[in-house]
Design an enzyme around this catalytic site. Structure first.
Site, PDB file in Angstrom:
ATOM      1  N   SER A  96     -82.397   2.659  34.630  1.00 12.19           N
ATOM      2  CA  SER A  96     -82.944   1.323  34.878  1.00 12.19           C
ATOM      3  C   SER A  96     -84.461   1.349  35.004  1.00 12.19           C
ATOM      4  O   SER A  96     -85.136   0.364  34.707  1.00 12.19           O
ATOM      5  CB  SER A  96     -82.336   0.741  36.158  1.00 12.19           C
ATOM      6  OG  SER A  96     -80.935   0.595  36.039  1.00 12.19           O
ATOM      7  N   ASP A 120     -67.607   4.718  42.126  1.00 12.09           N
ATOM      8  CA  ASP A 120     -68.635   5.735  41.958  1.00 12.09           C
ATOM      9  C   ASP A 120     -69.267   6.147  43.287  1.00 12.09           C
ATOM     10  O   ASP A 120     -69.588   7.318  43.502  1.00 12.09           O
ATOM     11  CB  ASP A 120     -69.722   5.228  41.004  1.00 12.09           C
ATOM     12  CG  ASP A 120     -69.248   5.197  39.554  1.00 12.09           C
ATOM     13  OD1 ASP A 120     -68.307   5.944  39.219  1.00 12.09           O
ATOM     14  OD2 ASP A 120     -69.818   4.427  38.762  1.00 12.09           O
ATOM     15  N   ASN A 125     -76.800  12.306  42.034  1.00 15.98           N
ATOM     16  CA  ASN A 125     -77.495  11.413  41.106  1.00 15.98           C
ATOM     17  C   ASN A 125     -79.014  11.552  41.186  1.00 15.98           C
ATOM     18  O   ASN A 125     -79.644  12.063  40.282  1.00 15.98           O
ATOM     19  CB  ASN A 125     -77.106   9.958  41.363  1.00 15.98           C
ATOM     20  CG  ASN A 125     -75.946   9.504  40.501  1.00 15.98           C
ATOM     21  OD1 ASN A 125     -75.446  10.242  39.672  1.00 15.98           O
ATOM     22  ND2 ASN A 125     -75.499   8.281  40.716  1.00 15.98           N
TER      23      ASN A 125
END
Length: 305
Positions: A198, A78, A152
């Site tokens: 998260s 990734d 991201n």
């Protein structure tokens, strides 16, 4: 035959080996092949003596990569995929991500599937899925001194030995808000399954045109994740006397001084993912993160009377 790009993680022996084998195979078919490592897509970490470690967005494009390419192939995990899109997004180049790492949440295929996949690519039998990216800038004295593309998330947080930070945040034309926290995250839908998840943010499907603002360990029960239109730019003003650290895509960043301003907005560039089958986001969530799996009660080992 088409012009094809290969980007690989040269830290991983398997990615390096497969990249060179793939180049020979494509060249034998008459394709023009350009190769690059993902290294130039790594932003680099700033240090106190060098607080701005920075290359302009367009300066990350590898030599030979341009809009005349049919597609590119990325070999890595990734992190390599994130770096590769920072490299080629200005070229509008679609990429097929091949997993040689661990999680591979952003990858589409595996190394052992390459022979079949290559045939499918050369036949043009694939789709291109566009995903939004962010442009992140640091402004100092009304001058942009640092910028990066982000797929991201952008994170600004306190230094390890400093106390909680205060932020003044303005979204679009809305009134500014004050947040006390260890840091804040601005995330794309793609990043909603990364650091944002998260930190307690929701999962957002990639086709929804929104951004997220997520406080990290906030000092108030009222400070929670916020989802808003990606047409609205975000300005973050540090309201604390100590320097902070900004990190983009978990890859690199710079120091943020009290007088700095961070500007985040949807980029005019998109990440173009090659999909070999119809994109199915819920399937990926289930396979990679275990989302939506049925709950099955475990039998007890104790015999009841």
């Amino acid at each position: 035959m088409p012009k094809i790009g290969i980007i690989y993680n040269n830290i991983k022996p398997i990615a390096t080996r497969v990249a060179h084998e793939l180049k020979e195979q494509l060249a034998s078919l008459g394709c023009e092949v350009c190769m690059a490592t993902s290294f130039s897509g790594i932003l680099g970490y700033a240090r106190p003596e060098n607080p701005l470690c920075h290359t302009p967005v367009d300066g990350l494009v590898p030599p030979g990569f341009d809009e005349t390419m049919a597609f590119g192939i990325v070999l890595g995990g990734d992190g390599t995929v994130l770096a590769a899109f920072r490299q080629v997004a200005p070229c509008k180049l679609p990429l097929l991500a091949v997993n040689t790492g661990h999680m591979g949440f952003l990858t589409e295929s595996y190394v052992n599937q390459l022979p079949k996949v290559l045939e499918q690519l050369l036949e043009g039998n694939y789709r291109v899925e566009k995903r939004s990216m962010l442009t992140v800038r640091v402004c100092r004295n009304d001058e942009a001194v640092w910028e990066a593309l982000c797929l991201n998330e952008m994170v600004v947080h306190r230094e390890p030995l400093t106390s909680m930070c205060h932020f003044e945040i303005k979204i679009g034309q809305h009134a500014a808000v004050d947040i006390a926290a260890d840091g804040v995250i601005v995330s794309t839908p793609t990043g909603s399954t990364a650091y944002s998840l998260s930190a307690g943010g929701p999962v957002v499907t990639p086709d929804v045109p929104v951004l997220q603002l997520i406080p990290i360990c906030p000092h108030s029960l009222a400070s929670r994740a916020l989802v808003f239109s990606d047409s609205e730019p975000v300005k973050i003003f540090p309201a604390t006397p100590n320097p902070m650290i900004m990190v983009v895509d978990g890859n690199g960043g710079c120091y943020i001084l009290p007088e700095d301003r961070i500007e985040v907005e949807r980029s005019p560039y998109s990440a173009r993912f090659i999909r070999l089958q119809r994109p199915e986001f819920f399937r990926i969530l289930r396979e990679k993160l275990g989302w939506g799996l049925p709950h099955i009660a475990k039998p007890t080992s104790v015999e009841l009377p």
